[in-house]
Design a protein around this motif. Structure first.
Motif, short mmCIF file in Angstrom:
data_model
loop_
_atom_site.label_atom_id
_atom_site.label_comp_id
_atom_site.label_asym_id
_atom_site.label_seq_id
_atom_site.Cartn_x
_atom_site.Cartn_y
_atom_site.Cartn_z
N LEU A 1 -33.41 20.04 44.85
CA LEU A 1 -33.71 18.65 44.51
C LEU A 1 -32.48 17.77 44.74
O LEU A 1 -32.58 16.67 45.30
CB LEU A 1 -34.16 18.54 43.06
CG LEU A 1 -35.56 19.08 42.72
CD1 LEU A 1 -35.79 19.06 41.22
CD2 LEU A 1 -36.64 18.28 43.43
N ALA A 2 -31.31 18.26 44.31
CA ALA A 2 -30.08 17.50 44.49
C ALA A 2 -29.74 17.35 45.97
O ALA A 2 -29.33 16.27 46.43
CB ALA A 2 -28.93 18.18 43.76
N LEU A 3 -29.93 18.41 46.74
CA LEU A 3 -29.67 18.34 48.18
C LEU A 3 -30.60 17.34 48.85
O LEU A 3 -30.16 16.53 49.68
CB LEU A 3 -29.84 19.72 48.81
CG LEU A 3 -29.63 19.83 50.32
CD1 LEU A 3 -28.21 19.38 50.70
CD2 LEU A 3 -29.89 21.24 50.80
N MET A 4 -31.87 17.37 48.50
CA MET A 4 -32.84 16.43 49.05
C MET A 4 -32.42 14.99 48.79
O MET A 4 -32.54 14.12 49.66
CB MET A 4 -34.22 16.67 48.43
CG MET A 4 -34.92 17.93 48.87
SD MET A 4 -36.30 18.36 47.75
CE MET A 4 -37.28 16.85 47.81
N ALA A 5 -31.94 14.74 47.57
CA ALA A 5 -31.65 13.36 47.15
C ALA A 5 -30.27 12.87 47.58
O ALA A 5 -29.98 11.68 47.45
CB ALA A 5 -31.77 13.27 45.63
N SER A 6 -29.41 13.76 48.08
CA SER A 6 -28.03 13.39 48.37
C SER A 6 -27.88 12.56 49.64
O SER A 6 -26.97 11.74 49.74
CB SER A 6 -27.17 14.65 48.50
OG SER A 6 -27.56 15.40 49.66
N GLY A 7 -28.74 12.81 50.63
CA GLY A 7 -28.55 12.20 51.94
C GLY A 7 -27.60 12.99 52.82
O GLY A 7 -27.26 12.55 53.91
N GLU B 1 -21.15 21.23 56.87
CA GLU B 1 -21.88 22.08 55.92
C GLU B 1 -21.77 21.51 54.51
O GLU B 1 -20.68 21.46 53.94
CB GLU B 1 -21.29 23.50 55.97
CG GLU B 1 -21.97 24.51 55.10
CD GLU B 1 -21.27 25.85 55.19
OE1 GLU B 1 -21.82 26.76 55.83
OE2 GLU B 1 -20.15 25.98 54.64
N THR B 2 -22.88 21.08 53.95
CA THR B 2 -22.89 20.54 52.59
C THR B 2 -22.51 21.63 51.60
O THR B 2 -23.06 22.73 51.63
CB THR B 2 -24.27 19.98 52.24
OG1 THR B 2 -24.62 18.96 53.18
CG2 THR B 2 -24.28 19.39 50.83
N GLN B 3 -21.57 21.33 50.71
CA GLN B 3 -21.10 22.27 49.69
C GLN B 3 -21.74 21.89 48.34
O GLN B 3 -21.62 20.76 47.90
CB GLN B 3 -19.58 22.22 49.58
CG GLN B 3 -18.85 22.40 50.91
CD GLN B 3 -18.94 23.80 51.45
OE1 GLN B 3 -18.54 24.77 50.81
NE2 GLN B 3 -19.50 23.94 52.65
N CYS C 1 -21.90 13.71 45.94
CA CYS C 1 -23.14 13.40 45.20
C CYS C 1 -23.14 14.16 43.89
O CYS C 1 -22.74 15.33 43.84
CB CYS C 1 -24.37 13.79 46.04
SG CYS C 1 -25.95 13.50 45.18
N ILE C 2 -23.55 13.49 42.83
CA ILE C 2 -23.72 14.14 41.52
C ILE C 2 -25.12 13.81 41.04
O ILE C 2 -25.50 12.63 40.94
CB ILE C 2 -22.69 13.64 40.49
CG1 ILE C 2 -21.26 13.69 41.06
CG2 ILE C 2 -22.77 14.50 39.22
CD1 ILE C 2 -20.22 13.07 40.16
N ALA C 3 -25.90 14.86 40.77
CA ALA C 3 -27.28 14.67 40.29
C ALA C 3 -27.37 15.14 38.85
O ALA C 3 -27.25 16.34 38.57
CB ALA C 3 -28.24 15.46 41.18
#
Length: 237
Positions: free
Chosen positions: A126-132, A167-169, A196-198
């Motif tokens: 969910l956080a990855l989806m919302a991060s952009g 690569e997103t961490q 990004c912080i969710a």
């Protein structure tokens, strides 16, 4: 020889009491199962009851957490070998993701027991989806080191990998250390690095902040202890 039961991997709520994200297929499996392997019995009982379990006292719960010795796994597997279906669940989200449940799943495969994952909420995805940020190349790293020097070095390494490999961490932290982690990110990362912080996903207080480190300095972030997922993205994405 008795046919073994099936091991169902049950996604639970991300916020206790929030049943709207629990699928009907999950509830159906839960209410028709007697044996459960859970992270925390008290938390699990509340979830099982919310699924509509008719008599919670009949549910048989065994613990599997970070303190469970490897020697106890055969006991957890016993109901499956005896022909009973078993539900495996963590306190929140998906079992075996940032959770010790993978040990039982591996043993079930070894004994050729059917493992059935059910779909549900994952705070990580969910956080990855919302991060952009890049969703085609990413890495989940779990918790960062507690020792400050090691933690800062890990953040620098993640920032480097995010930019070098696009690569997103993705990582997590104990809620009471959220503020310290934000301060660490600001202190060691490039001002143009994407962060990004969710917070509190799937709750009324959900907050998703996606910006540069420089912009993060100006954000008013929650001071209370909230579950959060942290992501570092590439400057080039």
């Amino acid at each position: 020889m008795k046919t073994a039961g099936k091991l169902y991997l049950i996604p639970t709520w991300l916020n206790a009491g929030n049943t709207q994200y629990i699928g009907s297929w999950v509830k159906e499996v839960v209410v028709n199962t007697q044996h459960f392997v859970v992270e925390t019995p008290k938390v699990a009982r509340a979830f099982i009851k919310a699924c509509g379990y008719s008599n919670i006292s009949l549910a048989m719960l065994q613990e599997l957490n970070e303190h469970t010795p490897h020697t106890a796994l055969n006991q957890l597997l016993a109901p499956l070998l005896a022909g009973n279906n078993v539900c495996l669940m963590s306190d929140a989200g998906m079992p075996a993701i940032a959770d010790p449940g993978a040990r039982l799943i591996k043993l079930a495969h070894h004994h050729q027991i059917s493992v059935i994952p059910l779909s549900g909420s994952s705070s990580i995805t969910l956080a990855l989806m919302a991060s952009g940020f890049n969703g085609q190349g990413f890495k989940f790293l779990g918790y960062l080191p507690k020792e400050k020097t090691l933690r800062l070095a890990k953040l620098r390494q993640m920032e480097l990998l995010a930019n070098k490999h696009l690569e997103t961490q993705i990582f997590i932290e104990t809620p009471y250390r959220n503020i310290q982690l934000v301060e660490d990110i600001i202190s060691v990362c490039n001002p143009h690095t994407q962060v990004c912080i969710a917070y509190n996903l799937e709750s009324p207080t959900q907050l998703i902040v996606s910006c540069t480190v420089e912009e993060l300095k100006k954000k008013k972030l929650p001071s209370e202890k909230m579950p959060a997922i942290f992501l570092i993205g590439s400057n080039n994405s």
